[in-house]
Design an enzyme around this catalytic site. Structure first.
Site, PDB file in Angstrom:
ATOM      1  N   GLY A 161      49.441  49.478 -31.784  1.00 47.64           N
ATOM      2  CA  GLY A 161      49.224  50.006 -33.149  1.00 47.64           C
ATOM      3  C   GLY A 161      50.500  50.647 -33.719  1.00 47.64           C
ATOM      4  NE  ARG A 168      46.842  45.446 -31.285  1.00 46.16           N
ATOM      5  CZ  ARG A 168      46.602  46.766 -31.094  1.00 46.16           C
ATOM      6  NH1 ARG A 168      47.551  47.558 -30.152  1.00 46.16           N
ATOM      7  NH2 ARG A 168      46.517  47.749 -32.067  1.00 46.16           N
ATOM      8  CG  ASP A 199      47.528  52.293 -22.636  1.00 46.52           C
ATOM      9  OD1 ASP A 199      47.625  51.688 -23.753  1.00 46.52           O
ATOM     10  OD2 ASP A 199      46.643  52.565 -22.126  1.00 46.52           O
ATOM     11  CB  THR A 245      49.902  55.987 -30.163  1.00 45.55           C
ATOM     12  OG1 THR A 245      48.296  56.205 -30.490  1.00 45.55           O
ATOM     13  CG2 THR A 245      50.074  56.624 -29.002  1.00 45.55           C
ATOM     14  CG  ASP A 255      44.879  56.478 -31.237  1.00 45.00           C
ATOM     15  OD1 ASP A 255      44.626  56.855 -32.472  1.00 45.00           O
ATOM     16  OD2 ASP A 255      45.077  55.416 -30.668  1.00 45.00           O
ATOM     17  CG  ASP A 303      46.022  57.275 -26.574  1.00 37.69           C
ATOM     18  OD1 ASP A 303      46.854  57.157 -26.825  1.00 37.69           O
ATOM     19  OD2 ASP A 303      45.147  56.129 -26.873  1.00 37.69           O
ATOM     20  NE  ARG A 361      43.765  53.132 -28.126  1.00 36.19           N
ATOM     21  CZ  ARG A 361      44.801  52.174 -27.664  1.00 36.19           C
ATOM     22  NH1 ARG A 361      44.391  50.911 -27.787  1.00 36.19           N
ATOM     23  NH2 ARG A 361      45.831  52.607 -27.132  1.00 36.19           N
TER      24      ARG A 361
END
Ligand code: ADP
Length: 354
Positions: free
Chosen positions: A14, A75, A106, A128, A130, A132, A174
Site C-alpha cells: 500500500g 502487489r 511487512d 504505511t 497504518d 502497524d 487494517r
C-alpha cells in the site's frame, strides 16, 4: 566488505504519503556516497519484469512535496514463487544491482529477506499509513493520513452540529487502531472503536443519550476498518434507533492515503532514507529502519516480523527458537508497552469525548 556499485529502490504494498521523500533521500545519499541508483517501478513486479531506470539527482526533483510514489506500487504474487524470484535475481544481475532499499510494510520486508538470502543486500523502510509495524514508533505516512482524517472529520462536525447529527466515520488502519484513536482524540470524538479493545456498544448508546439530554448537538464516532466491513453501518443504525439522534455513516477509505505529506512524514522519510543507504554501505542488510524514541535505528527484519506476530498474537510453533531469552523478554516488553499505549489513548478518547 561488499562494495556497492549500484543500488535499487522500490516501493511495494500500500502506498503512503512520504514515500517520495524517502526515494529522494535514498537517491541523493547514495549518489553523494559514490553509488549509482536504479529506480525499480511497480515494486517486486518491476524487478521481475526488468522495469528499471537509472536515477540521477534530478530524477528526484520536485517530489519531496508529493503524495503517492513516483516509482508506483503493485502487489506481486509471482514474486513469492521460485520462478518469480529467479527472474528478480536475473534483473539484479543484468543491471548490477547489489543492494535494494524496499519501502513498504511487512509483506515487502518478507520479500526483502528472500532477496537478501540470495545475495542482494536489502534494507526495509516502513512505509504505511497504518502504523502497524510494531518495531517502529512511527511509519512513513501515518502522520499525513491522520492530518487528512482530522480535516475531513472536522468538516463532518460542522454539518453534524448544524443538523444535530451523529457522524460515524470509518478510517483505514487494517488491524491497527492507531489512526482511529489518535484522530479520535484530535477531533473530539465521543468514542473510538478499535479492534484491539472490546467495545461496549450499549455504553456508547447510553453516553450519547445522556449527552443529548444535557444539550450536546453533534457526535463523532471514529471506527477503525479493522472492526470489519459491516460494523460501522450497523453501529450507525443502532445509534439512530436507540438514541433518536439522526446518524450518518462515512467511510474515508483511500482519501487519507493521498495528499501532500506532512512535515513529520517528510522528515522521517528523509532521515530514514539517508540512514538506510549508510547501513547498506556499512555492509549491513536484512534490516528495517525504525524510529525508536525519536532516534533512527536499525532492527533485524526477522526480529521485526516475529515481534509483529507476537503483538498480534499470531506466533507459530518454533517462531521464537532463534532468539535469545533476552531478546524474547525485550519483545514482550515492547508488546506490553504498545498495548498499554493503545489502552491509554482509548481511555483519553472516552474521558474527553463527553
Ligand atoms: P505490505 O508490504 O504493505 O505489507 P503486501 O503484503 O501486499 O504489502 O506485500 C507487498 C509485496 O511483497 C507482495 O505483493 C509480494 O510481492 C511481496 N511479499 C509479500 N509477502 C511475501 C512473502 N511471504 N515472501 C516474499 N515476498 C512477499
Amino acid at each position: 566488505m561488499k562494495t556497492f556499485r549500484r543500488i535499487g529502490i522500490l516501493t511495494s504494498g500500500g502506498d503512503a504519503p512520504g514515500m517520495n521523500a524517502a526515494i529522494r533521500a535514498i537517491t541523493r545519499t547514495a549518489i553523494a556516497r559514490g553509488v549509482e541508483v536504479m529506480g525499480i517501478y511497480s515494486g517486486y513486479e518491476g524487478l521481475i519484469e526488468g522495469n528499471v531506470k537509472p536515477f540521477g539527482i534530478r530524477d528526484v526533483s520536485n517530489i519531496v512535496n508529493h503524495g503517492g510514489t513516483v516509482l508506483y506500487s503493485a502487489r506481486s504474487p509471482r514474486f513469492k514463487t521460485e520462478e518469480g524470484m529467479q527472474a528478480a535475481m536475473a534483473t539484479c544481475r543484468a543491471y548490477n544491482i547489489d543492494g535494494i532499499v524496499a519501502i513498504g510494510g511487512d509483506g515487502t520486508f518478507r520479500g526483502a529477506t528472500d532477496l537478501t538470502a540470495r545475495g542482494v543486500s536489502c534494507i526495509g523502510l516502513p512505509g504505511t499509513i497504518d502504523n502497524d509495524i510494531t518495531a517502529t514508533d512511527y511509519t512513513i505516512g501515518f502522520d499525513t493520513a491522520m492530518n487528512t482524517a482530522i480535516e475531513m472529520i472536522d468538516r463532518l462536525r460542522d454539518t453534524s452540529e448544524s443538523h444535530a447529527r451523529c457522524s460515524v466515520v470509518e478510517v483505514m488502519g487494517r488491524d491497527a487502531g492507531d489512526i482511529a484513536l489518535q484522530t479520535g482524540i484530535a477531533v473530539g470524538a465521543t468514542a473510538a472503536v478499535v479492534p484491539e479493545i472490546t467495545f461496549d456498544e450499549a455504553a456508547l448508546v447510553a453516553k450519547i443519550k445522556k449527552s443529548r439530554e444535557i444539550g450536546k448537538r453533534n457526535f463523532i464516532v471514529v471506527v477503525s476498518e479493522g472492526m470489519g466491513h459491516d460494523f460501522s453501518e450497523r453501529l450507525t443504525s443502532r445509534i439512530e434507533e436507540e438514541t433518536g439522534v439522526e446518524s450518518r455513516f462515512a467511510r474515508l477509505a483511500h482519501v487519507i492515503r493521498g495528499g501532500t505529506p506532512s512535515l513529520r512524514d517528510r522528515l522521517l522519510a528523509s532521515r530514514m532514507g539517508e540512514f538506510a543507504v549508510d547501513e547498506l554501505l556499512k555492509g549491513r542488510s536484512n534490516e528495517v529502519i525504525c524510529d525508536c524514541n525519536n532516534e533512527i535505528c536499525a532492527i533485524d527484519i526477522e526480529y521485526a516480523l516475529i515481534l509483529d506476530r507476537m503483538y498480534k498474537n499470531k506466533l507459530k510453533e518454533g517462531d521464537l527458537d532463534r532468539f535469545t531469552k533476552d531478546q524474547i523478554a525485550e519483545m514482550q516488553a515492547t508488546c506490553a508497552k504498545r498495548r498499554a499505549d493503545i489502552e491509554s489513548l482509548y481511555e483519553t478518547v472516552n474521558l474527553l469525548g463527553l
